[in-house]
Motif scaffolding. Structure first.
Motif, PDB file in Angstrom:
ATOM      1  N   ARG A   1      42.193  48.262  54.049  1.00  0.00           N
ATOM      2  CA  ARG A   1      42.900  49.118  53.076  1.00  0.00           C
ATOM      3  C   ARG A   1      41.789  49.291  52.312  1.00  0.00           C
ATOM      4  O   ARG A   1      42.024  50.251  51.031  1.00  0.00           O
ATOM      5  N   GLY A   2      40.369  49.205  52.221  1.00  0.00           N
ATOM      6  CA  GLY A   2      39.463  49.750  51.256  1.00  0.00           C
ATOM      7  C   GLY A   2      39.238  48.605  50.000  1.00  0.00           C
ATOM      8  O   GLY A   2      38.574  49.005  48.921  1.00  0.00           O
ATOM      9  N   ARG A   3      40.194  47.433  50.152  1.00  0.00           N
ATOM     10  CA  ARG A   3      39.930  46.509  48.897  1.00  0.00           C
ATOM     11  C   ARG A   3      38.559  46.178  48.645  1.00  0.00           C
ATOM     12  O   ARG A   3      38.088  45.561  49.840  1.00  0.00           O
ATOM     13  N   ASN A   4      38.091  46.087  47.738  1.00  0.00           N
ATOM     14  CA  ASN A   4      36.529  45.489  47.557  1.00  0.00           C
ATOM     15  C   ASN A   4      36.857  43.930  47.129  1.00  0.00           C
ATOM     16  O   ASN A   4      37.555  43.340  46.431  1.00  0.00           O
ATOM     17  N   LEU A   5      36.288  43.008  48.498  1.00  0.00           N
ATOM     18  CA  LEU A   5      36.416  41.737  48.161  1.00  0.00           C
ATOM     19  C   LEU A   5      35.096  40.956  47.994  1.00  0.00           C
ATOM     20  O   LEU A   5      34.086  41.574  48.364  1.00  0.00           O
ATOM     21  N   VAL A   6      35.126  39.791  47.714  1.00  0.00           N
ATOM     22  CA  VAL A   6      33.973  38.991  47.688  1.00  0.00           C
ATOM     23  C   VAL A   6      34.339  37.483  48.269  1.00  0.00           C
ATOM     24  O   VAL A   6      35.302  37.172  48.229  1.00  0.00           O
ATOM     25  N   LEU A   7      33.193  36.963  48.841  1.00  0.00           N
ATOM     26  CA  LEU A   7      33.421  35.438  49.438  1.00  0.00           C
ATOM     27  C   LEU A   7      33.299  34.599  48.033  1.00  0.00           C
ATOM     28  O   LEU A   7      31.863  34.702  47.669  1.00  0.00           O
ATOM     29  N   GLY A   8      34.368  33.641  47.630  1.00  0.00           N
ATOM     30  CA  GLY A   8      33.770  32.819  46.463  1.00  0.00           C
ATOM     31  C   GLY A   8      32.565  32.080  46.465  1.00  0.00           C
ATOM     32  O   GLY A   8      32.408  31.117  47.243  1.00  0.00           O
ATOM     33  N   PRO A   9      31.421  32.295  45.786  1.00  0.00           N
ATOM     34  CA  PRO A   9      30.232  31.600  45.564  1.00  0.00           C
ATOM     35  C   PRO A   9      30.636  30.359  44.907  1.00  0.00           C
ATOM     36  O   PRO A   9      29.871  29.507  44.333  1.00  0.00           O
ATOM     37  N   THR A  10      31.847  30.720  43.750  1.00  0.00           N
ATOM     38  CA  THR A  10      32.269  29.523  42.623  1.00  0.00           C
ATOM     39  C   THR A  10      33.480  30.064  42.403  1.00  0.00           C
ATOM     40  O   THR A  10      33.955  31.116  42.886  1.00  0.00           O
ATOM     41  N   HIS A  11      34.337  29.331  41.371  1.00  0.00           N
ATOM     42  CA  HIS A  11      35.688  29.867  41.216  1.00  0.00           C
ATOM     43  C   HIS A  11      36.109  29.545  39.572  1.00  0.00           C
ATOM     44  O   HIS A  11      37.254  29.885  39.271  1.00  0.00           O
ATOM     45  N   GLU A  12      35.107  29.751  38.816  1.00  0.00           N
ATOM     46  CA  GLU A  12      35.822  30.113  37.293  1.00  0.00           C
ATOM     47  C   GLU A  12      36.424  31.041  37.131  1.00  0.00           C
ATOM     48  O   GLU A  12      37.595  30.930  36.408  1.00  0.00           O
ATOM     49  N   GLU A  13      36.164  32.220  37.496  1.00  0.00           N
ATOM     50  CA  GLU A  13      37.003  33.418  37.328  1.00  0.00           C
ATOM     51  C   GLU A  13      38.442  33.362  37.963  1.00  0.00           C
ATOM     52  O   GLU A  13      39.632  33.823  37.135  1.00  0.00           O
ATOM     53  N   ILE A  14      38.462  32.733  39.150  1.00  0.00           N
ATOM     54  CA  ILE A  14      39.736  32.524  39.728  1.00  0.00           C
ATOM     55  C   ILE A  14      40.590  31.670  39.167  1.00  0.00           C
ATOM     56  O   ILE A  14      41.803  32.008  39.067  1.00  0.00           O
TER      57      ILE A  14
ATOM     58  N   ASP B   1      29.560  39.430  38.475  1.00  0.00           N
ATOM     59  CA  ASP B   1      29.338  40.415  39.895  1.00  0.00           C
ATOM     60  C   ASP B   1      27.889  40.935  39.747  1.00  0.00           C
ATOM     61  O   ASP B   1      27.031  40.827  40.959  1.00  0.00           O
ATOM     62  N   LYS B   2      27.524  41.368  38.676  1.00  0.00           N
ATOM     63  CA  LYS B   2      26.287  41.645  38.539  1.00  0.00           C
ATOM     64  C   LYS B   2      25.025  40.542  38.561  1.00  0.00           C
ATOM     65  O   LYS B   2      23.888  40.619  38.838  1.00  0.00           O
ATOM     66  N   ASP B   3      25.467  39.558  37.638  1.00  0.00           N
ATOM     67  CA  ASP B   3      24.731  38.287  37.471  1.00  0.00           C
ATOM     68  C   ASP B   3      24.326  37.592  38.733  1.00  0.00           C
ATOM     69  O   ASP B   3      23.273  37.092  38.911  1.00  0.00           O
ATOM     70  N   LEU B   4      25.363  37.548  39.778  1.00  0.00           N
ATOM     71  CA  LEU B   4      25.155  37.145  40.850  1.00  0.00           C
ATOM     72  C   LEU B   4      24.407  37.842  41.969  1.00  0.00           C
ATOM     73  O   LEU B   4      23.766  37.222  42.796  1.00  0.00           O
ATOM     74  N   GLY B   5      24.603  39.069  41.869  1.00  0.00           N
ATOM     75  CA  GLY B   5      23.990  39.937  42.723  1.00  0.00           C
ATOM     76  C   GLY B   5      23.900  39.786  44.224  1.00  0.00           C
ATOM     77  O   GLY B   5      24.967  39.835  44.661  1.00  0.00           O
ATOM     78  N   GLU B   6      22.805  39.642  44.591  1.00  0.00           N
ATOM     79  CA  GLU B   6      22.848  39.778  46.173  1.00  0.00           C
ATOM     80  C   GLU B   6      23.439  38.305  46.801  1.00  0.00           C
ATOM     81  O   GLU B   6      23.422  38.212  48.116  1.00  0.00           O
ATOM     82  N   VAL B   7      23.245  37.249  45.953  1.00  0.00           N
ATOM     83  CA  VAL B   7      24.036  35.813  46.369  1.00  0.00           C
ATOM     84  C   VAL B   7      25.350  36.030  46.722  1.00  0.00           C
ATOM     85  O   VAL B   7      25.792  35.444  47.667  1.00  0.00           O
ATOM     86  N   MET B   8      26.126  37.096  46.268  1.00  0.00           N
ATOM     87  CA  MET B   8      27.453  37.231  46.381  1.00  0.00           C
ATOM     88  C   MET B   8      27.589  37.866  47.658  1.00  0.00           C
ATOM     89  O   MET B   8      27.466  39.177  47.839  1.00  0.00           O
ATOM     90  N   LEU B   9      28.415  37.531  48.763  1.00  0.00           N
ATOM     91  CA  LEU B   9      28.743  37.974  49.895  1.00  0.00           C
ATOM     92  C   LEU B   9      29.981  38.980  49.557  1.00  0.00           C
ATOM     93  O   LEU B   9      30.945  38.698  49.033  1.00  0.00           O
ATOM     94  N   ARG B  10      29.916  40.332  50.067  1.00  0.00           N
ATOM     95  CA  ARG B  10      30.665  41.515  49.626  1.00  0.00           C
ATOM     96  C   ARG B  10      31.262  42.013  50.970  1.00  0.00           C
ATOM     97  O   ARG B  10      30.482  42.203  51.697  1.00  0.00           O
ATOM     98  N   LEU B  11      32.496  42.309  50.789  1.00  0.00           N
ATOM     99  CA  LEU B  11      33.198  43.050  51.952  1.00  0.00           C
ATOM    100  C   LEU B  11      34.324  43.936  51.466  1.00  0.00           C
ATOM    101  O   LEU B  11      34.751  43.890  50.377  1.00  0.00           O
ATOM    102  N   LYS B  12      34.723  44.881  52.732  1.00  0.00           N
ATOM    103  CA  LYS B  12      35.693  45.512  52.213  1.00  0.00           C
ATOM    104  C   LYS B  12      36.945  45.292  53.310  1.00  0.00           C
ATOM    105  O   LYS B  12      36.502  45.278  54.505  1.00  0.00           O
TER     106      LYS B  12
END
Lengths: 411, 411
Positions: free
Chosen positions: B100-113, B86-97
């Protein structure tokens, strides 16, 4: 395909998160996995079913003369403000800002976006009528995601839009797609009730819903036991023959709307007629909940052992079960049968795991493949195989040629 | 299909937003439209090309024994925090809540998932090796989206992941997919240079890039004029023969990585070996920029009149051009030819617009269909048609039977 390569993580236990029968079966049969509430991974078997449903939808939509396109999932908020639907949708709409401070939303549906596209690319009556559709991921921040694919925050929809010069044109396209929907659900093996419905925040005057009866369904439809008329809940007496109607729980799988001028007027999508006069384009829209359809089909087609897929949308048409993969003779016969079935054009899975016969039978029943061909020691000594029909549990001892012929007849 | 139903809004003028040749052609030929900077609609012709490319990718990945699945686009932020990306990708990652206040991101790639999925569903060496892939929309908040599909914020990628017991298994899968990539790009009609590359924030030691030469390309590759060795920029002398290398501008269309243990260790994806000992799974990942590939192909295959599609990914294989749709005899012959081509299995478009011959020829050249069959008054009087080859501009006056035979030979 080979079971060991496909990734089919079946489960013996029912996961805690399973809050409905179809969801339980989707998890146990290795069709989906939850990433978080409302967001699901389609594992290979689930994706295969999804793709078969999509292929049916594409065939029937194309037969209506519709063209497929693909709209973005990220939308500028301002298009939604032009119709006022950013307010109508409220918290259901997922909103975000990008690094340049643009206000974006994740598309919960696409009326605004397609109307803007048509506004910018259609100007003359000569370009109408037109039907466009897409199969696309939608995002809705559901207050209570549940029942697995039935109410998810990220889900797949087919949405179609018709563009006409006048109401008569809209009526014609609406009827055409209405009939296509009946064919689509029939081919998917899904029973539906059709009711006239409220248009809600979509706008327009006329709308019809396609409702799949299922015990967990959250929408109630009244069905008249006398004349079989279906109608929206609230009307307890049949609107056609006045008998007392039965209440049936259903899942909404399709909804079609005569939108009229709501979006074309708000966004300025006009066409010039033969005399050069400008008029707003007359629109209809037509949705199918594609991912939800899988759950609805499973709710209607199952038994205590698992899913019973209708053949048109089964992940595979046939599964070959060699009962002992360490036995060369069994594996030779099984691969031979597998290759012949593939050569005949059947989508075929072979369970090449080194597992006990009982595990293989249980898993084949669970994932719901319509036909199994069992290759065991005793039968091959007599040059026979066993054909099992998933739905009826009937078994037949046949020669290999007879078994192949039966598959052709049954699939 | 009929031109009047497909929605092909070709443009005579080049839109201002077009900042590259391929983007200009994609817009003028009616393949894409911009919704906002970085987000594009694929119109029917663009989607057809996309689907043909995807079909090639699926065939070659399946031939590697890979299985297709589909992961969500919405991810929980916490999985990204576990690897620190999340830090490496920084501003490239689109983030939203969400609400219910969950912190979400829109997948820029899917290794973690995918690593999380495998962690929860693979436990034994008996379930390995495994190759999984998806074709999915990715989201990246590019600081400067440009060149149309080449650098977009919402784009389509094929990402594959291999899971192995050991380095030897990874090496084998890596080589298998390396070879599959060569076939994929070749079938798409795309020339590529292959270089060893830096793994960057993906991690791992070994990586290769597949780079398509194109004037607008932002990545420079050095190519040795003596031994043809390609290498990453910076190395001005050929690493193989020490000659002075030429610099070539390229677009990255594929990138493959031996990830090793980075993700499996961070997320705890272990397997037990035959003795019951736990070890982290050895991973590789393999990307193709699917939507960007269309632009790269167009950058390499065009002339002053438009796109010249390689036949395997052309939106249609043949276009029938009746030069006067008001002439019954011409239309009868054109429809007859159209039906015969469809019956032979060719994907065929018929330009049924009431437009001048010049407009039809120009548009057929612009959209890049490999072969045209022209039905005009003069030729049909002599029971002939004209066959035009888009790439070479050759024309042949042939009988209908000869024309059909030529299509079979040329497509």
């Amino acid at each position: 395909m080979f079971w060991t390569k496909v990734f089919i993580p079946t489960l013996k236990e029912t996961p805690k998160e399973a809050d409905s029968l179809s969801h339980q079966l989707l998890l146990r049969a290795g069709f989906v996995r939850m990433l978080m509430a409302g967001a699901y991974t389609y594992l290979p078997l689930g994706l295969r079913v999804l793709e078969k449903i999509q292929a049916i939808i594409r065939q029937e939509m194309n037969a209506c003369g519709a063209s497929e396109l693909l709209l973005p999932a990220l939308h500028p908020l301002d298009l939604w403000q032009k119709t006022g639907r950013d307010k109508d949708l409220g918290e259901v709409m997922l909103r975000l800002k990008d690094r340049r401070g643009r206000n974006l939303v994740l598309g919960p549906t696409h009326e605004e976006i397609i109307t803007d596209l048509v506004k910018n690319n259609i100007s003359s009556y000569r370009q109408l009528p037109l039907i466009l559709y897409q199969i696309q991921t939608k995002f809705r921040d559901e207050i209570r995601p549940r029942f697995g694919l039935i109410r998810a925050c990220e889900f797949i929809m087919k949405d179609a839009y018709s563009f006409d010069k006048d109401e008569a044109g809209l009526d014609k396209n609406y009827s055409l797609i209405f009939e296509a929907y009946k064919k689509i659900f029939l081919r998917c093996g899904l029973k539906t009730l059709i009711t006239e419905a409220d248009s809600g925040i979509m706008g327009g005057k006329v709308s019809h819903e396609f409702m799949a009866p299922a015990a967990l369904g959250e929408d109630v439809v009244c069905v008249c036991p006398e004349c079989l008329q279906a109608s929206a809940a609230g009307s307890d007496l049949c609107p056609k023959c006045n008998s007392k109607a039965d209440k049936v729980n259903t899942i909404e799988v399709g909804h079609i709307f005569k939108l009229g001028l709501k979006y074309s007027q708000a966004l300025g999508a006009n066409f010039s007629d033969i005399k050069g006069n400008l008029s707003p384009i007359v629109m209809g829209c037509y949705g199918i909940g594609v991912s939800r359809l899988i759950s609805a089909v499973i709710e209607q087609n199952n038994d205590k052992d698992g899913i019973i897929f209708p053949k048109e949308i089964a992940p595979f048409e046939v599964i070959v079960l060699p009962l002992d993969v360490t036995n060369n003779e069994i594996m030779k016969e099984a691969l031979d049968m597998y290759n012949q079935l593939n050569a005949e054009g059947f989508s075929t899975l072979i369970d090449d795991r080194d597992e006990r016969a009982g595990v293989k039978f249980k898993d084949a029943d669970l994932i719901g493949v319509p036909l199994s061909i069992v290759i065991g020691k005793k039968n091959i000594e007599e040059k026979k195989v066993e054909l099992r029909v998933r739905k009826t549990k009937e078994t037949f001892i046949l020669s290999k040629g007879e078994a192949l012929k039966s598959v052709v007849d049954l699939v």
